[in-house]
Design a protein around this motif. Structure first.
Motif, PDB file in Angstrom:
ATOM      1  N   LYS A 130       0.827  -1.211   0.000  1.00  0.00           N
ATOM      2  CA  LYS A 130       0.000   0.000   0.000  1.00  0.00           C
ATOM      3  C   LYS A 130       0.864   1.266   0.000  1.00  0.00           C
ATOM      4  CE  LYS A 130      -1.829   1.843   3.984  1.00  0.00           C
ATOM      5  NZ  LYS A 130      -1.645   3.296   4.063  1.00  0.00           N
ATOM      6  N   ASN A 131       1.824   1.321   0.953  1.00  0.00           N
ATOM      7  CA  ASN A 131       2.560   2.572   1.113  1.00  0.00           C
ATOM      8  C   ASN A 131       3.497   2.857  -0.051  1.00  0.00           C
ATOM      9  OD1 ASN A 131       1.216   3.005   3.444  1.00  0.00           O
ATOM     10  ND2 ASN A 131       2.921   2.523   4.820  1.00  0.00           N
ATOM     11  N   ARG A 191      -4.335  10.975   4.069  1.00  0.00           N
ATOM     12  CA  ARG A 191      -3.260  11.940   4.156  1.00  0.00           C
ATOM     13  C   ARG A 191      -2.255  11.794   3.004  1.00  0.00           C
ATOM     14  NH1 ARG A 191       0.135  14.581   7.878  1.00  0.00           N
ATOM     15  NH2 ARG A 191       2.249  14.044   7.293  1.00  0.00           N
ATOM     16  N   SER A 221      -1.095  13.888  15.843  1.00  0.00           N
ATOM     17  CA  SER A 221      -0.959  14.983  14.876  1.00  0.00           C
ATOM     18  C   SER A 221       0.180  14.635  13.925  1.00  0.00           C
ATOM     19  CB  SER A 221      -0.701  16.298  15.608  1.00  0.00           C
ATOM     20  OG  SER A 221       0.666  16.521  15.730  1.00  0.00           O
ATOM     21  N   ILE A 241       3.475  18.535   8.412  1.00  0.00           N
ATOM     22  CA  ILE A 241       4.050  18.506   7.063  1.00  0.00           C
ATOM     23  C   ILE A 241       5.170  19.541   6.919  1.00  0.00           C
ATOM     24  CG2 ILE A 241       2.081  17.519   5.814  1.00  0.00           C
ATOM     25  CD1 ILE A 241       1.414  20.434   5.007  1.00  0.00           C
ATOM     26  N   LEU A 249       8.288  19.326   7.302  1.00  0.00           N
ATOM     27  CA  LEU A 249       9.502  18.876   6.606  1.00  0.00           C
ATOM     28  C   LEU A 249       9.294  18.828   5.096  1.00  0.00           C
ATOM     29  CD1 LEU A 249      10.433  16.013   9.092  1.00  0.00           C
ATOM     30  CD2 LEU A 249      11.489  18.272   8.955  1.00  0.00           C
ATOM     31  N   HIS A 250       8.057  18.519   4.677  1.00  0.00           N
ATOM     32  CA  HIS A 250       7.747  18.560   3.237  1.00  0.00           C
ATOM     33  C   HIS A 250       7.962  20.006   2.751  1.00  0.00           C
ATOM     34  CE1 HIS A 250       4.914  14.854   3.164  1.00  0.00           C
ATOM     35  NE2 HIS A 250       5.245  15.008   4.423  1.00  0.00           N
ATOM     36  N   SER A 258      11.581  11.539   7.622  1.00  0.00           N
ATOM     37  CA  SER A 258      10.151  11.369   7.288  1.00  0.00           C
ATOM     38  C   SER A 258       9.995  10.695   5.927  1.00  0.00           C
ATOM     39  CB  SER A 258       9.482  12.747   7.275  1.00  0.00           C
ATOM     40  OG  SER A 258       8.377  12.764   6.396  1.00  0.00           O
ATOM     41  N   GLU A 260      13.137   3.478   4.007  1.00  0.00           N
ATOM     42  CA  GLU A 260      12.143   2.397   3.925  1.00  0.00           C
ATOM     43  C   GLU A 260      12.175   1.701   2.567  1.00  0.00           C
ATOM     44  OE1 GLU A 260      11.905   4.742   5.971  1.00  0.00           O
ATOM     45  OE2 GLU A 260      10.717   4.055   7.671  1.00  0.00           O
ATOM     46  N   THR A 263       6.534   1.143  13.017  1.00  0.00           N
ATOM     47  CA  THR A 263       5.378   1.562  13.823  1.00  0.00           C
ATOM     48  C   THR A 263       4.094   0.916  13.314  1.00  0.00           C
ATOM     49  OG1 THR A 263       4.079   3.475  14.524  1.00  0.00           O
ATOM     50  CG2 THR A 263       5.214   3.713  12.442  1.00  0.00           C
ATOM     51  N   ARG A 300      -0.388   6.652  19.435  1.00  0.00           N
ATOM     52  CA  ARG A 300      -0.709   5.471  18.641  1.00  0.00           C
ATOM     53  C   ARG A 300      -1.060   4.291  19.548  1.00  0.00           C
ATOM     54  NH1 ARG A 300       1.904   3.359  12.953  1.00  0.00           N
ATOM     55  NH2 ARG A 300      -0.113   2.615  12.273  1.00  0.00           N
TER      56      ARG A 300
HETATM   57  C1  UD1 Z   1       4.272   6.795   6.194  1.00  0.00           C
HETATM   58  C2  UD1 Z   1       3.325   5.630   6.045  1.00  0.00           C
HETATM   59  C3  UD1 Z   1       2.824   5.177   7.405  1.00  0.00           C
HETATM   60  C4  UD1 Z   1       3.990   4.873   8.331  1.00  0.00           C
HETATM   61  C5  UD1 Z   1       4.944   6.062   8.391  1.00  0.00           C
HETATM   62  C6  UD1 Z   1       6.179   5.798   9.218  1.00  0.00           C
HETATM   63  C7  UD1 Z   1       2.299   6.037   3.900  1.00  0.00           C
HETATM   64  C8  UD1 Z   1       1.053   6.320   3.145  1.00  0.00           C
HETATM   65  N1  UD1 Z   1       2.201   6.024   5.235  1.00  0.00           N
HETATM   66  O1  UD1 Z   1       3.530   7.875   6.758  1.00  0.00           O
HETATM   67  O2  UD1 Z   1       2.017   4.010   7.227  1.00  0.00           O
HETATM   68  O3  UD1 Z   1       3.500   4.617   9.638  1.00  0.00           O
HETATM   69  O4  UD1 Z   1       5.358   6.421   7.053  1.00  0.00           O
HETATM   70  O5  UD1 Z   1       6.851   4.682   8.733  1.00  0.00           O
HETATM   71  O6  UD1 Z   1       3.332   5.786   3.312  1.00  0.00           O
HETATM   72  N2  UD1 Z   1       6.587  14.482  10.654  1.00  0.00           N
HETATM   73  C9  UD1 Z   1       6.860  15.790  10.947  1.00  0.00           C
HETATM   74  N3  UD1 Z   1       6.927  16.671   9.916  1.00  0.00           N
HETATM   75  C10 UD1 Z   1       6.747  16.302   8.598  1.00  0.00           C
HETATM   76  C11 UD1 Z   1       6.479  14.948   8.331  1.00  0.00           C
HETATM   77  C12 UD1 Z   1       6.414  14.049   9.371  1.00  0.00           C
HETATM   78  O7  UD1 Z   1       7.013  16.161  12.111  1.00  0.00           O
HETATM   79  O8  UD1 Z   1       6.806  17.146   7.711  1.00  0.00           O
HETATM   80  C13 UD1 Z   1       6.466  13.497  11.767  1.00  0.00           C
HETATM   81  C14 UD1 Z   1       5.047  12.928  11.831  1.00  0.00           C
HETATM   82  O9  UD1 Z   1       4.181  13.768  12.583  1.00  0.00           O
HETATM   83  C15 UD1 Z   1       5.263  11.584  12.456  1.00  0.00           C
HETATM   84  C16 UD1 Z   1       6.658  11.188  11.988  1.00  0.00           C
HETATM   85  O10 UD1 Z   1       7.280  12.378  11.491  1.00  0.00           O
HETATM   86  O11 UD1 Z   1       5.285  11.703  13.869  1.00  0.00           O
HETATM   87  C17 UD1 Z   1       6.670  10.127  10.896  1.00  0.00           C
HETATM   88  O12 UD1 Z   1       6.032  10.622   9.751  1.00  0.00           O
HETATM   89  P1  UD1 Z   1       6.397  10.167   8.259  1.00  0.00           P
HETATM   90  O13 UD1 Z   1       7.631   9.336   8.257  1.00  0.00           O
HETATM   91  O14 UD1 Z   1       6.363  11.376   7.407  1.00  0.00           O
HETATM   92  O15 UD1 Z   1       5.165   9.233   7.924  1.00  0.00           O
HETATM   93  P2  UD1 Z   1       4.133   9.362   6.736  1.00  0.00           P
HETATM   94  O16 UD1 Z   1       4.845   9.581   5.451  1.00  0.00           O
HETATM   95  O17 UD1 Z   1       3.038  10.276   7.130  1.00  0.00           O
END
Ligand code: UD1
Length: 416
Positions: free
Chosen positions: A19-20, A90, A118, A121, A123-124, A160, A186, A300, A327
């Motif tokens: 999926k991811n 998301r 929460s 985004i 970092l994006h 991230s 990953e 996670t 979580r």
């Molecule tokens: C992706 C996966 C999700 C998985 C996660 C971690 C998809 C669709 N989802 O989610 O299933 O659990 O990776 O392996 O691929 N964060 C920030 N700022 C940002 C981005 C993230 O603080 O700009 C934090 C988030 O709040 C979170 C952590 O970083 O606590 C991990 O997020 P991230 O690695 O970005 O996960 P996703 O891409 O959302």
């Protein structure tokens, strides 16, 4: 979904595509006006949603008779990606990078996200800004524009997954080389890198924490196969361990489950691996401590499922969640089934119990929903899980796959 527990699972389960990974490959198809075909696409609700997102932007999509997904983004128009789509998933924000690369602009609703705390985004945004993108945040939308993208050295404060992917996809159209330090490692990032390379992008370093992407003016279409889903595989491996059966989980690269298999082995789960399958057999499990971390750490997305296994292991385990806040929202439901779990901050203290008892429970999110199914498989009596639409987001025909190996599980309705 109704589960009658206590059956040993025996036989083989084939996992679907990841999926991811596939969600990002669908977004990445925006990068080229030529058609792309993706094999091994899981038929799950999140894929349907991602297809609705890109169709809304003008893509044409269709599954052929063999199940391959064809995506044609030649007639695409970078209109708004509305909140009613983004709030449901998301991962919709991963269209931002490819839209910026192809059209120099994107307007995407600010995401809501799963019920797992929460999810920011920042970092994006920071990474894309360094490539030359200007942002405007108004009326719940992120409006991004770039007359010209320019390669940059970007260092992420946290590895991230989503930020790494969005930056990788935007960097495809940047002038020169983009280097991402502390990039996520990953397997799904490696798959996206493979897909971008197949489109014609020179890219190096996937699977390490430094990624290098060279911008390219034109990209071509491709035919690509998505990797097997390591989280789905891990879920079924734990199902095998919990029910004391003899189960082979196929369609997965065991190296994508490295630390998961190590930890399960340490707990006492009996495992045999081959190049694309894992066999799990009847085991006596003992407690351990586990921390979730970005890959290659413990994922996670398998934390809730592991919690069920540790609940049935002898002794006291500590499970620490380091990736997401809140979580642990499913723990009350597990305790209602007889688990003995106490939460202290981001630690769960799990005392092993001799058995679980079936109950009516509700799935608060995707992976917690899967954990409740696992608890139901191990429990004495009947477990009724409502809100299973969460499970359908990420597991293809879960009840059919489990029925095929002997589980007494029946879908009643989606519960939406
Ligand atoms: C992706 C996966 C999700 C998985 C996660 C971690 C998809 C669709 N989802 O989610 O299933 O659990 O990776 O392996 O691929 N964060 C920030 N700022 C940002 C981005 C993230 O603080 O700009 C934090 C988030 O709040 C979170 C952590 O970083 O606590 C991990 O997020 P991230 O690695 O970005 O996960 P996703 O891409 O959302």
């Amino acid at each position: 979904m109704t589960v009658n527990g206590g059956r040993r699972l025996t036989g083989a389960i084939r996992v679907s595509g990841a999926k991811n990974s596939v969600l990002k490959l669908i977004a990445a198809a925006i990068l080229t006006p030529e058609a792309c075909t993706i094999d091994n696409v899981p038929r799950i609700a999140d894929v349907n949603l991602m297809l609705r997102v890109i169709e809304h932007l003008g893509a044409q999509t269709a599954f052929d008779e063999q199940g391959a997904l064809r995506i044609d983004c030649s007639g695409m128009n970078p209109v708004d990606t509305p909140y009613n789509l983004v709030r449901q998933m998301r991962a919709s924000i991963s269209v931002m990078g490819p839209l910026l690369a192809r059209f120099g602009r994107a307007k995407v609703a600010m995401p809501g996200g799963c019920n797992i705390g929460s999810r920011k985004i920042n970092l994006h945004i920071k990474g894309l800004r360094e490539l030359g993108v200007d942002f405007n945040f108004e009326h719940g939308y992120i409006e991004a524009k770039a007359d010209r993208l320019k390669g940059a050295d970007i260092s992420l404060a946290f590895a991230s997954v989503g930020a790494t992917e969005n930056i990788m996809m935007a960097a495809v159209a940047a002038e020169g080389v983009t280097r991402i330090e502390n990039a996520a490692r990953e397997p799904e990032i490696q798959d996206l890198a493979g897909f971008l390379r197949a489109l014609g992008v020179p890219i190096r370093g996937e699977g390490t924490s430094t990624l290098e992407i060279e911008g390219r003016a034109e990209l071509h279409g491709t035919h690509y196969r998505v990797i097997g889903d390591r989280v789905e595989a891990g879920t079924y491996i734990i199902a095998g361990a919990i029910t004391g059966g003899d189960l082979t989980v196929e369609g997965i690269a065991p190296r994508h489950l490295g630390i998961v298999l190590d930890k399960l082995g340490e707990i006492g789960v009996n495992l045999d691996t081959s190049s694309e399958s894992v066999r799990v057999r009847s085991s006596e499990c003992v407690c351990t401590d586990v921390c979730t971390l970005p890959f290659p750490g413990f994922p996670t997305d398998l934390q809730p499922q592991l919690m069920v296994l540790l609940s049935l292991a002898s002794g006291t385990s500590i499970l620490t969640e380091n990736v997401f806040e809140s979580r642990f929202m499913f723990v009350d439901e597990l305790n209602r089934m007889g688990c003995d779990i106490r939460i202290e901050g981001h630690h769960a203290i799990i005392r092993g119990v001799p058995g679980l008892s079936g109950a009516e429970v509700s799935a608060p999110d995707l992976r917690a929903g899967a954990a409740l199914v696992l608890a139901g498989l191990a429990a004495e009596g009947t477990t009724e899980i409502c809100d299973i639409y969460h499970i359908d987001r990420g597991y293809e025909r879960m009840e059919e796959k489990l029925q095929g190996v002997g589980a007494a599980i029946t879908r009643i309705s989606t519960g939406k």
